[in-house]
Structure formats: C-alpha cells, structure tokens
Design an enzyme around this catalytic site. Structure first.
Site, PDB file in Angstrom:
ATOM      1  N   LYS A 278       0.843  -1.198   0.000  1.00  0.00           N
ATOM      2  CA  LYS A 278       0.000   0.000   0.000  1.00  0.00           C
ATOM      3  C   LYS A 278       0.875   1.243   0.000  1.00  0.00           C
ATOM      4  O   LYS A 278       2.005   1.207   0.479  1.00  0.00           O
ATOM      5  CB  LYS A 278      -0.861   0.031   1.276  1.00  0.00           C
ATOM      6  CG  LYS A 278      -2.008  -0.942   1.287  1.00  0.00           C
ATOM      7  CD  LYS A 278      -2.873  -0.737   2.524  1.00  0.00           C
ATOM      8  CE  LYS A 278      -3.996  -1.746   2.587  1.00  0.00           C
ATOM      9  NZ  LYS A 278      -4.983  -1.601   1.510  1.00  0.00           N
ATOM     10  N   ARG A 352     -10.479 -11.372   1.777  1.00  0.00           N
ATOM     11  CA  ARG A 352     -11.344 -12.414   1.216  1.00  0.00           C
ATOM     12  C   ARG A 352     -10.677 -13.788   1.276  1.00  0.00           C
ATOM     13  O   ARG A 352     -11.356 -14.813   1.319  1.00  0.00           O
ATOM     14  CB  ARG A 352     -11.738 -12.028  -0.217  1.00  0.00           C
ATOM     15  CG  ARG A 352     -10.583 -11.833  -1.146  1.00  0.00           C
ATOM     16  CD  ARG A 352     -10.963 -11.025  -2.381  1.00  0.00           C
ATOM     17  NE  ARG A 352     -10.988  -9.579  -2.131  1.00  0.00           N
ATOM     18  CZ  ARG A 352     -11.320  -8.681  -3.053  1.00  0.00           C
ATOM     19  NH1 ARG A 352     -11.683  -9.060  -4.270  1.00  0.00           N
ATOM     20  NH2 ARG A 352     -11.299  -7.401  -2.751  1.00  0.00           N
TER      21      ARG A 352
END
Ligand code: BES
Ligand code: MN
Ligand code: ZN
Length: 497
Positions: A278, A352
């Site tokens: 990130k 996920r």
C-alpha cells in the site's frame, strides 16, 4: 459509570445537572414545564430571551438554579413538537451529552426518556441513553502516560414513571451490555498492531470465555489450519512473523439443538498490502483492519452479558498481511479449504482469502445464518462514504432482518446488488477464480468472491471499511456494527419467544 432508573419527583432528584428537552416555538417538554414551575419560571425566561430556539440539537446550560437541589439544568432543543424520529432523538441526546464535559458535573439526571419517539418505547429510549453516554465517555488511554482524563461523569439517572419501571430497567441493562461490547470493540481496534496481534486477540477471546459460563473458546493454530487444508488463509500469514489464529467462540444460550447464528469477523491486525504494498500515507489506519473481528468479540460479550436465549458462534480469522520473502506473490495460485483454486492477482486483496476458508469452515456448525463483517474494500468508501456499512448477501430474508435491525439501532446499512453478471469479473486464466475483479464495483466483486464459498449457506456480508473507524482529527474506532448486530440478535431472540 453507574446507571440507574429514577422514579422520584424531579424536584427531589439531587444532581449536578438535569437534562430536559424544549421544542421549537418555546414549547416545553413535560419535565421542562415541571422544572419551570418549581423555579419561578426560570426556563420560560431563558426561552423568552431567545437563548435557545428549540431547534434539534441546540443546547443551553443554566448554571445556577436558585433554591434547588438541582445544580444545573441543560436545555436541549428537540425540534418540532411531535413524535421525533429515532435519528432526531439520538441527535438531540448526543448533543446534550457532548456538551457536558465539565469536571464538576458528576451526577446527571436525564429526563429525555419521556420524549415521544416514532415506534420506540421506554426500553429503546433508556437503552439509547446508556449507549450514548457510554460512547461519549470512551477515551483511549491505554498507551498514554496520562490516564487521569477518563470521563468525570460518575452516575447517570434516567427518569421513568413508576408504571414503566420494568421496561426502563430492561433497556438500561441491555444498554449497559451493548455499550460494554462497543467499548471493548473500540479499545481493541484502537490498540496498535504491535500490541494487538493475532495472539493478543486470541487471549482476549479466552478471557471472555473465563467470564461467561455459556461461552467456550477454542483457538485453531496454523498446524490445525494446515490439517484442514486452509490454503487461502495460511497463504496470507506466511508473510508475517506473527502466527495466524482462527478464534472460535461458542455461546450456548439456546436450546441444545437450535441452529446457531454464525458471526465471522475479519481480524487482520495489520494490512500493509503484502508484496502489492500500500502507499505510505495513512497506512497506520490499517491497524483497524481487525475491526470486524473486534466487533465479533464485542457482540459475543454483549450477547453473553444479556444472556440471550440463542446459540451464537463467533469466528475470527486473524493474521497480518506484510511484504516478506515468504509472502504471497502476484500470480501465485492457492487451494482453498473448499478445494477451489484462487489466483492471487493482488496480494492486498487478502481479507477475502481469510474469509473464504472461514466460510467453508463455518459449514460444520450447520448454521441457521452466517453473517460476516469485514473492512474489506476501499471501494466501499467510494460508493457509500462513511455513513452506512455496505450489505450484500444471498438471502433476502436475512438481509431484510439486518436492514430492520440497522434502522432500530441507528447503525445504518445500504444493500448493494450481488447479481450473477458481476461474477464474470473474477475470471482467471489459470485458476477457478482470481482474487480481484478489476477497477469496477470493487465492493461487489469482493462479495462475489465470498459468495462462491457461501453457496451452502444463508449468508450476508457487511463491508465496514467506511464505518468501523473515523479518520482525521477525531481518528478512532466507532465500535460499529456492534449495536446493529446486538439489535439483530435481540430481534431474533424475541421472534422465537
Ligand atoms: N483492508 C483493505 C480495505 C480497506 C482499504 C479498508 C482502505 C478501509 C480503507 C483491504 O484488504 C484491501 O486492501 N482491499 C483492496 C482490494 C483491492 C486490491 C481489490 C482495496 O480496497 O484497495
Ligand atoms: Mn488489503
Ligand atoms: Zn485488508
């Protein structure tokens, strides 16, 4: 903080401050009128001077009350003189509570439970009063030297007529349980990632297990996950030196054979993105990537404290997502516990990967419904901002129940579609599916991914990326969606009674 229901006449209630409502056009609530009489028209004079118009959320503090055991009176504007919406009621209440931050004010009596609110009774009102006082009193001090600033408020009295004492007391007890769950969730969320690790979260769960007889905890270690074939979950934790934990909380408050409600919370104690790193700006906020897990802990604590007659399972897959020589690489292909293979096109779509194996694992509980909560996608902030959490799911009845609970709890949700057409975006040339769906509809494609592991379940997914914490000057955890989940559980308990 101590809460009590007060049924004595107002004038006799000795306190540092009494909160009463006034409506627009100088109309007094019942308590305001009563106090006005016992103070030679003091409140009327203040209104006549125009110091408060009665608009919702306005406040004026009357600092000296001659010849009275009541130290101060806080007038709060309610808006039009008719039944308030739940939202307007909470807005007025919150602004009253937030204007009471003086150290001399220790014992407050709140008379707002007499105010008519559309569709809500005494129980809901006393519950909200407790939740809002507790929310305002929360202060993070865990890693600060000065711990002396914790709220000065000591005692909150909630007025109620004798005839409504029972519902007022039930609401107060529920409020205390829910507020306790919310504070616990906020604290865990606000703790930094070097303290709040997967192991730390597991210890917190074990601590709850010791407190409540009906709650038992088991912790699955990486070796257990290996045995179960949780290749997706384990792939995320490979890049971290902290061992992953799958925390399983089992609350047996219902009939032995009644199917449990399963709550799954994403417990990423820090999400740097992995090899798909990130950007640096604001990365500290990725300590909040465990807010789903923290909310499951808070909700189970509240449910156990309320002694709800339900069976509830909490599952928290917990790990870090860091760049490392052993971390997931873009292009890697994983085999999930379900046997389905996943191409990792972006290592930052790690939530996920944890959730899919946990969804598969949840099948062994033969659940009635499964609800997962996760700070899953930045795209949810783009779509909905920071007001509602996103809701997606494969079961309309469950989604409708959650929407109804969100209304009552003032913890809003907005449903997004989970249409078959979106599934195409997850196509992979090399595996059964990719872990990302490209630029479009990121919240929906994330839920599409999860839905492939929830085919055998009545399932709903809450994307809390925009609602679990505040950014900017008031950066801090919100404790959402604990209030919503508690309301859903309370409703479920009521509907089976
Ligand atoms: N934890 C983040 C989602 C997130 C981002 C929550 C910002 C709140 C604020 C999640 O693991 C993530 O990184 N998601 C990616 C998915 C993308 C790679 C498809 C995202 O949202 O950028
Ligand atoms: Mn991520
Ligand atoms: Zn994440």
């Amino acid at each position: 903080m101590d809460y009590s229901i007060e049924t004595a006449p107002l004038e006799k209630l000795q306190c540092d401050c009494m909160i009463v409502g006034v409506y627009q056009d100088q109309q007094l609530s019942a308590s305001a009128a009563r106090l006005n009489n016992s103070t030679q028209g003091l409140i009327g004079k203040v209104l006549n001077r125009g110091d408060i118009s009665g608009k919702n959320g306005e406040t004026v503090l009357l600092n000296t009350i001659p010849d009275s055991v009541i130290g101060r009176i806080l007038l709060v504007g309610l808006g039009e003189n008719k039944a308030l919406t739940g939202k307007a009621y909470i807005k007025a209440l919150a602004s009253a509570v937030n204007s009471l931050k003086k150290p001399q004010i220790k014992f407050v009596v709140c008379c707002l439970s007499e105010i008519a609110v559309e569709g809500c009774g005494q129980q809901w009102k006393s519950r909200q009063i407790v939740e809002i006082f507790s929310d305002a009193a929360y202060q993070y001090t865990h890693t600060k030297s000065d711990k002396g600033t914790e709220s000065q408020l000591e005692k909150i009295g909630i007025t109620a007529p004798e005839t409504e004492l029972v519902s007022a007391q039930i609401g107060l007890d529920q409020g205390k349980a829910i507020a306790g769950g919310i504070s616990f969730t906020k604290l865990l969320a606000d703790l930094p990632a070097n303290i709040c690790t997967p192991t730390y979260l597991a210890k917190q769960a074990l601590g709850l297990g010791e407190k409540f007889a009906k709650l038992s905890i088991s912790i699955l270690e990486e070796s257990d996950m290996e045995t179960l074939g949780m290749g997706a979950l384990l792939s995320v934790s490979r890049g971290s030196r902290q061992p992953a934990k799958l925390i399983a909380m089992d609350y047996q408050g219902g009939e032995k054979n009644s199917k449990p409600i399963v709550l799954i919370g994403k417990g990423l104690t820090f999400d740097a993105g992995g090899i798909s790193l990130k950007p640096g700006l604001g990365m500290d906020e990725m300590k909040y990537d465990m807010c789903g897990g923290a909310a499951v802990l808070g909700t189970l604590q509240a449910a156990a404290q309320m002694n709800l007659p339900l069976n509830i399972i909490g599952l928290i897959p917990s790990s870090e997502n860091l760049p490392d020589g052993d971390a997931n690489r873009p292009g890697d292909i994983l085999t999930s516990m379900s046997g389905k293979t996943i191409e990792v096109l972006n290592t930052d779509a790690e939530g996920r990967l944890l959730l899919c194996d946990t969804l598969t694992y949840s099948e062994r509980y033969n659940p009635d419904v499964v609800i997962d909560l996760a700070t899953l996608t930045g795209a949810c902030l783009v779509a909905l901002g920071r007001i509602p959490s996103g809701l997606l799911g494969n079961d309309d009845e469950l989604c409708d129940d959650l929407l109804a609970a969100s209304e009552t709890a003032n913890d809003s949700l907005w449903r997004l579609p989970l249409w078959e057409e979106y599934q195409e975006l997850l196509k992979s040339n090399f595996a059964d599916m990719a872990n990302i769906g490209g630029k479009d509809a990121g919240t929906i494609t994330a839920a599409c991914f999860l839905s492939r592991f929830a085919e055998n379940l009545r399932w709903a997914h809450l994307d809390i990326a925009g609602t679990a914490w505040r950014t900017g000057l008031t950066k801090g955890a919100t404790g959402r969606p604990v209030a919503l989940l508690c309301q859903y559980l309370i409703n479920r308990a009521a509907s089976q009674a």
